[in-house]
Every structure is written in structure tokens, then in C-alpha cells.
Design a protein around this motif. Structure first.
Motif, PDB file in Angstrom:
ATOM      1  N   SER A 124      -4.332  11.556   1.425  1.00 43.72           N
ATOM      2  CA  SER A 124      -4.923  10.306   1.898  1.00 43.72           C
ATOM      3  C   SER A 124      -4.897  10.180   3.412  1.00 43.72           C
ATOM      4  N   GLY A 125      -4.209  11.098   4.090  1.00 47.55           N
ATOM      5  CA  GLY A 125      -4.155  11.059   5.551  1.00 47.55           C
ATOM      6  C   GLY A 125      -3.272   9.952   6.094  1.00 47.55           C
ATOM      7  N   ALA A 126      -2.273   9.545   5.336  1.00 41.01           N
ATOM      8  CA  ALA A 126      -1.367   8.491   5.776  1.00 41.01           C
ATOM      9  C   ALA A 126      -0.570   8.950   6.994  1.00 41.01           C
ATOM     10  N   SER A 127      -0.133   7.985   7.786  1.00 41.86           N
ATOM     11  CA  SER A 127       0.762   8.302   8.888  1.00 41.86           C
ATOM     12  C   SER A 127       2.182   7.975   8.438  1.00 41.86           C
ATOM     13  N   ALA A 128       3.155   8.532   9.123  1.00 41.01           N
ATOM     14  CA  ALA A 128       4.554   8.315   8.742  1.00 41.01           C
ATOM     15  C   ALA A 128       4.920   6.831   8.766  1.00 41.01           C
ATOM     16  N   THR A 129       4.331   6.069   9.667  1.00 37.84           N
ATOM     17  CA  THR A 129       4.665   4.647   9.750  1.00 37.84           C
ATOM     18  C   THR A 129       4.169   3.856   8.540  1.00 37.84           C
ATOM     19  N   GLN A 130       3.329   4.461   7.714  1.00 42.43           N
ATOM     20  CA  GLN A 130       2.854   3.811   6.500  1.00 42.43           C
ATOM     21  C   GLN A 130       3.754   4.097   5.293  1.00 42.43           C
ATOM     22  N   ILE A 131       4.715   4.973   5.446  1.00 38.90           N
ATOM     23  CA  ILE A 131       5.616   5.342   4.361  1.00 38.90           C
ATOM     24  C   ILE A 131       6.713   4.276   4.261  1.00 38.90           C
ATOM     25  N   ALA A 132       6.950   3.771   3.051  1.00 39.69           N
ATOM     26  CA  ALA A 132       7.896   2.666   2.850  1.00 39.69           C
ATOM     27  C   ALA A 132       9.290   2.994   3.362  1.00 39.69           C
ATOM     28  N   SER A 133       9.760   4.203   3.146  1.00 43.24           N
ATOM     29  CA  SER A 133      11.110   4.565   3.593  1.00 43.24           C
ATOM     30  C   SER A 133      11.205   4.567   5.122  1.00 43.24           C
ATOM     31  N   VAL A 134      10.158   4.996   5.782  1.00 42.39           N
ATOM     32  CA  VAL A 134      10.140   4.990   7.254  1.00 42.39           C
ATOM     33  C   VAL A 134      10.121   3.546   7.757  1.00 42.39           C
ATOM     34  N   ARG A 135       9.319   2.707   7.118  1.00 44.69           N
ATOM     35  CA  ARG A 135       9.279   1.290   7.500  1.00 44.69           C
ATOM     36  C   ARG A 135      10.640   0.628   7.277  1.00 44.69           C
ATOM     37  N   GLU A 136      11.307   0.996   6.189  1.00 42.32           N
ATOM     38  CA  GLU A 136      12.630   0.441   5.871  1.00 42.32           C
ATOM     39  C   GLU A 136      13.618   0.757   6.996  1.00 42.32           C
ATOM     40  N   ALA A 137      13.678   2.018   7.408  1.00 39.58           N
ATOM     41  CA  ALA A 137      14.575   2.411   8.497  1.00 39.58           C
ATOM     42  C   ALA A 137      14.170   1.729   9.802  1.00 39.58           C
ATOM     43  N   SER A 138      12.875   1.699  10.082  1.00 39.47           N
ATOM     44  CA  SER A 138      12.379   1.063  11.311  1.00 39.47           C
ATOM     45  C   SER A 138      12.770  -0.402  11.377  1.00 39.47           C
ATOM     46  N   ASP A 139      12.628  -1.107  10.262  1.00 42.60           N
ATOM     47  CA  ASP A 139      12.981  -2.530  10.219  1.00 42.60           C
ATOM     48  C   ASP A 139      14.459  -2.748  10.523  1.00 42.60           C
ATOM     49  N   LEU A 140      15.306  -1.883   9.982  1.00 39.25           N
ATOM     50  CA  LEU A 140      16.748  -2.009  10.251  1.00 39.25           C
ATOM     51  C   LEU A 140      17.061  -1.742  11.724  1.00 39.25           C
ATOM     52  N   PHE A 141      16.402  -0.756  12.311  1.00 36.74           N
ATOM     53  CA  PHE A 141      16.637  -0.478  13.731  1.00 36.74           C
ATOM     54  C   PHE A 141      16.141  -1.627  14.608  1.00 36.74           C
ATOM     55  N   GLU A 142      14.989  -2.178  14.267  1.00 37.98           N
ATOM     56  CA  GLU A 142      14.484  -3.321  15.035  1.00 37.98           C
ATOM     57  C   GLU A 142      15.437  -4.495  14.957  1.00 37.98           C
ATOM     58  N   ALA A 143      15.941  -4.802  13.757  1.00 37.28           N
ATOM     59  CA  ALA A 143      16.858  -5.929  13.575  1.00 37.28           C
ATOM     60  C   ALA A 143      18.155  -5.721  14.352  1.00 37.28           C
ATOM     61  N   ALA A 144      18.578  -4.473  14.483  1.00 35.60           N
ATOM     62  CA  ALA A 144      19.824  -4.163  15.189  1.00 35.60           C
ATOM     63  C   ALA A 144      19.599  -3.891  16.670  1.00 35.60           C
ATOM     64  N   ASP A 145      18.360  -3.978  17.127  1.00 34.29           N
ATOM     65  CA  ASP A 145      18.000  -3.730  18.523  1.00 34.29           C
ATOM     66  C   ASP A 145      18.338  -2.304  18.966  1.00 34.29           C
ATOM     67  N   VAL A 146      18.079  -1.339  18.066  1.00 36.05           N
ATOM     68  CA  VAL A 146      18.265   0.074  18.369  1.00 36.05           C
ATOM     69  C   VAL A 146      16.903   0.671  18.687  1.00 36.05           C
ATOM     70  N   GLU A 147      16.800   1.331  19.821  1.00 36.52           N
ATOM     71  CA  GLU A 147      15.543   1.954  20.232  1.00 36.52           C
ATOM     72  C   GLU A 147      15.222   3.122  19.298  1.00 36.52           C
ATOM     73  N   TYR A 148      13.963   3.215  18.867  1.00 35.47           N
ATOM     74  CA  TYR A 148      13.579   4.298  17.964  1.00 35.47           C
ATOM     75  C   TYR A 148      12.113   4.654  18.165  1.00 35.47           C
ATOM     76  N   ASP A 149      11.760   5.854  17.699  1.00 41.02           N
ATOM     77  CA  ASP A 149      10.370   6.256  17.614  1.00 41.02           C
ATOM     78  C   ASP A 149      10.206   7.036  16.313  1.00 41.02           C
ATOM     79  N   VAL A 150       8.967   7.247  15.927  1.00 41.06           N
ATOM     80  CA  VAL A 150       8.661   7.908  14.664  1.00 41.06           C
ATOM     81  C   VAL A 150       7.829   9.146  14.927  1.00 41.06           C
ATOM     82  N   GLU A 151       8.253  10.266  14.348  1.00 33.05           N
ATOM     83  CA  GLU A 151       7.526  11.530  14.417  1.00 33.05           C
ATOM     84  C   GLU A 151       7.101  11.898  13.001  1.00 33.05           C
TER      85      GLU A 151
END
Length: 133
Positions: A45-72
């Protein structure tokens, strides 16, 4: 500041637990930087990693904790992708989720976690999943 590489597959509980464990590492949130890596084995389907639920889950936790992150993202062997990203960013630590598998299961199917542990050339933290994850 230390740089952590987090290998994330499609398992949301593992991603959530890994992210929590990274947030709980010693030091302030401003002292941590995380690169989340998701490797697609099949992506018609050509999805990007940011569309994957597990990646979003980790990203949300980092945002809430104010931890800088990026997605590859990558395609192909997940263990190689995790190790490559860790080398590219000169990570201080690699974090992956572990699974319970029989010795025969590991021999037959391989293990991303085992490959990363054996070949990363840097510290690797393996997290499990607790009941409340």
C-alpha cells in the motif's frame, strides 16, 4: 545527550513498553534523543512508518514525555536496518522488544533481537511486555 535507536515492528504493546523504558532511562527528557526505525517486509500500500500504529504509539509517548525523536523507515531485513541506523547515528544504545520463543523456533525462524544483540557492536537493551503494557 545520548542517542537511542528504537527498533519497532507492528506490535503495539512492544512499542509502548520500549518507549516507556526509554523515557524511564536515567536523565532528563532533554538529555535523550530517539530514532525510531521501522522496517517494512512487505508494503504494497506504500504506507510510511508514521502510519504504523506501533510507531505512532511510541511517538505519542515520546511527545508526552518531551523526548526528542525522529522516525526512519526501510525495507528488507529488520535487524540489518536497526544496526545500520544505529551505526549511522552513532547510537549510544539500541532498544528492541523481546519475545518468548522456543530454542527450536529461534533456530528455524531466526530472531531480529538475537541478530541485533550479536551484531550491533554497541549496548542493546531488550524489553519484555508487562501485563499492563
Amino acid at each position: 545527550m545520548y542517542h537511542v535507536v528504537l527498533g519497532v515492528d507492528d506490535d503495539e504493546a512492544h512499542a509502548r513498553q520500549c518507549a516507556r523504558d526509554i523515557v524511564d532511562l536515567p536523565g532528563e527528557s532533554t538529555e535523550k534523543r530517539v530514532t525510531i526505525i521501522h522496517s517494512f517486509s512487505d508494503n504494497p500500500s506504500g504506507a510510511s512508518a508514521t502510519q504504523i500504529a506501533s510507531v505512532r504509539e511510541a511517538s505519542d509517548l515520546f511527545e508526552a514525555a518531551d523526548v526528542e525523536y525522529d522516525v526512519e523507515e526501510s525495507s528488507g531485513d529488520p535487524a540489518e536496518a536497526i544496526i545500520d541506523v544505529a551505526n549511522d547515528v552513532d547510537a549510544d544504545l539500541v532498544v528492541v522488544g523481546g519475545r518468548k520463543r522456543s530454542p527450536a523456533g529461534k533456530a528455524l525462524f531466526g530472531s531480529v533481537t538475537q541478530t541485533v544483540i550479536l551484531n550491533a557492536g554497541r549496548p542493546v537493551m531488550v524489553t519484555g511486555v508487562t501485563k499492563e503494557a
